[in-house]
Design an enzyme around this catalytic site. Structure first.
Site, short mmCIF file in Angstrom:
data_model
loop_
_atom_site.label_atom_id
_atom_site.label_comp_id
_atom_site.label_asym_id
_atom_site.label_seq_id
_atom_site.Cartn_x
_atom_site.Cartn_y
_atom_site.Cartn_z
N ARG A 66 -3.83 0.16 11.34
CA ARG A 66 -5.29 0.31 11.46
C ARG A 66 -6.00 -0.96 11.00
NH1 ARG A 66 -6.53 4.64 7.61
NH2 ARG A 66 -8.70 4.33 8.15
N ASP A 106 1.51 7.06 6.16
CA ASP A 106 0.31 6.27 5.83
C ASP A 106 0.66 4.80 5.64
OD1 ASP A 106 -2.50 5.98 5.30
OD2 ASP A 106 -1.91 5.56 3.25
N HIS A 118 -9.63 8.07 -6.22
CA HIS A 118 -9.44 7.21 -5.05
C HIS A 118 -10.79 6.75 -4.53
CE1 HIS A 118 -6.61 5.59 -2.13
NE2 HIS A 118 -7.60 5.67 -1.26
N LYS A 151 -1.76 10.64 0.86
CA LYS A 151 -1.23 9.97 -0.35
C LYS A 151 -1.52 10.81 -1.59
CE LYS A 151 -3.51 5.95 0.12
NZ LYS A 151 -3.92 5.45 1.42
N SER A 165 -5.44 9.44 5.78
CA SER A 165 -4.82 8.38 4.99
C SER A 165 -4.92 8.66 3.49
CB SER A 165 -5.51 7.05 5.35
OG SER A 165 -5.19 6.07 4.41
N1 URA Z 1 -8.43 4.01 1.53
C1 URA Z 1 -7.32 4.56 2.08
O1 URA Z 1 -6.35 4.84 1.36
N2 URA Z 1 -7.28 4.78 3.37
C2 URA Z 1 -8.32 4.51 4.20
O2 URA Z 1 -8.22 4.77 5.38
C3 URA Z 1 -9.49 3.93 3.65
C4 URA Z 1 -9.52 3.70 2.30
#
Ligand code: URA
Length: 434
Positions: A168, A161, A82, A187, A183
């Site tokens: 956001r 999320d 990620h 996930k 966040s």
């Molecule tokens: N990527 C995400 O999944 N969430 C965030 O808040 C920032 C980057």
């Protein structure tokens, strides 16, 4: 519990209890708290912060807003990557097929564009037919069949999320370490992984502009991963210029094809190979990170990664004829070459402004309900340190609207600086944590 009291407490810099955080997240996810109240909470949390206990409670509440996928029926390690978000960052499209071709299972739950940054889901959805809204059954099926699957948050997986992320995005509450931690980790922990590779961006195009903040974010993310029993490697990487040259959804698919099929070599290729190498290492298909990178290079050069990409796209409903022949994709009504009228070395790129120029063109959202134009975007031709001659085309912009082209052109011209002195290009990898 009283929502207004909880918002007031955070506004007044007091700590919230686990129960208060759990109440806020579950009520908002169930639609029992309106957007305006949750926005006020987000801004209070953004301005006054959340401590470690609050961040852990937030992550847990967001994680348990949905299911944790059980992938134990698939034998083999599952590893994801990620990124904290950047401009032109399309590594997921390249590394998922490389790692899958190496025998690592890659269950990936990604996000949409956020603020000035692009999102993997928007990029994938620019491929005609590609479905990112698979249900859990289909998610597992595609993963079993191809070795990788790329979907978005769903009603089943990390639904909190899905809602909070888009709120956001339009309330200027993105760049906060606790909110980013909740966040990303909600996930990632929900998707059934064993290990995680993190790409934490720093620089003028990242949410964490300063190295110190990027290190704090990397620590916050990897501590959370470990607290949930997941192995994790975090890279802190440069975002002081777009990654690669293409910015905008379909354009980023095109550049990914150039890397996967045509051997394009640039900073995008270099970072993709390192991240894929780390996934191969965490997936125990190599004995070291270095050997993982070597494996990633071999797989990329063999053409196996491109074939794997086609296989994944096909399994998720995408029309691979556009990947085999990108020229057949519809074209924007207008495009313009942007030229610089002076000479020198490219010394500075305001990457945030380049991201915003892509949004001006239609590649991202200013409001939650905005529709994306998948064709819109920028080809940014130079890297920091490159010599630029008079009348060189610094960038090419694409949009269906002439006005948008003008807006983007103005932004791009203001976003670059030249110097008479030769400039060293910034280091791509700033630090590796773990
Ligand atoms: N990527 C995400 O999944 N969430 C965030 O808040 C920032 C980057």
């Amino acid at each position: 519990m009283n929502t207004i009291e909880i918002i007031r407490k955070k506004r007044d810099k007091k700590s919230l209890s686990n129960e208060e955080i759990e109440f806020l997240i579950s009520s908002y996810t169930k639609g029992k708290i309106p957007d305006y109240q949750f926005s006020a909470f987000l801004m209070a949390a953004f301005l006054n912060g959340l401590n470690k206990t609050e961040t852990a409670a937030l992550t847990k509440a967001m994680l348990y807003s949905g299911k944790i996928v059980d992938l134990s029926s698939i034998k083999g390690l599952k590893v994801d990557k990620h990124s904290t978000g950047g401009v032109g960052d399309k590594t997921s499209l390249i590394i998922a097929p490389i790692a899958a071709a190496a025998g690592v299972y890659v269950p990936m739950i990604s996000g949409r564009g956020l603020g000035h940054t692009g999102g993997t889901l928007d990029k994938l959805e620019s491929i005609p037919g590609f479905r990112t809204d698979l249900n859990l059954n289909q998610y597992e099926k595609v993963l079993k069949k191809t070795g990788a699957v790329l979907i978005g948050q769903t009603k089943e997986i990390a639904p909190a999320d899905k809602l909070i992320y888009s709120l956001r995005d339009v309330t200027a509450t993105v760049e906060a370490i606790p909110l980013i931690t909740g966040s990303i980790m909600s996930k990632k922990l929900a998707e059934g992984i064993d290990s995680l590779v993190l790409d934490v961006k720093t620089g003028n195009g990242a949410f964490m502009k300063e190295m110190e903040d990027a290190i704090d974010l990397a620590n916050s993310l990897s501590e959370t991963a470990k607290a949930f029993g997941k192995k994790c490697i975090a890279f802190i990487t440069d975002m002081n210029q777009p990654l690669g040259n293409y910015i905008g959804n379909w354009l980023e698919v095109v550049e990914s094809i150039q890397v996967l099929r045509n051997g394009k070599k640039n900073d995008l290729t270099e970072l993709s190979l390192i991240l894929a190498g780390a996934m191969i290492f965490l997936g125990k298909k190599s004995k070291s990170l270095e050997e993982g990178i070597e494996k990633a290079i071999t797989i990329l050069n063999s053409g196996k990664a491109f074939n794997k990409f086609l296989e994944i796209v096909k399994a998720q409903g995408g029309d691979i004829s556009y990947l085999e022949d990108p020229e057949k994709y519809p074209k924007s009504n207008y495009h313009k070459q942007i030229k610089l009228m002076n000479e020198g070395y490219l010394s500075f790129v305001n990457t945030y402004e380049i991201g915003m120029a892509a949004i001006d063109l239609g590649a991202g959202r200013l409001k939650k309900e905005d529709k994306i134009d998948p064709k819109a975007g920028i080809i940014f031709n130079f890297k920091v340190g490159d010599k630029i001659r008079k009348a060189d085309v610094i960038a090419e912009v694409f949009s269906d609207s002439k006005e948008k082209i003008k807006l983007a052109e103005n932004r791009i011209l203001k976003a670059v600086r030249l110097s008479n002195k030769q400039i060293k290009s910034p280091n791509l990898i700033k630090e590796i944590i773990n």
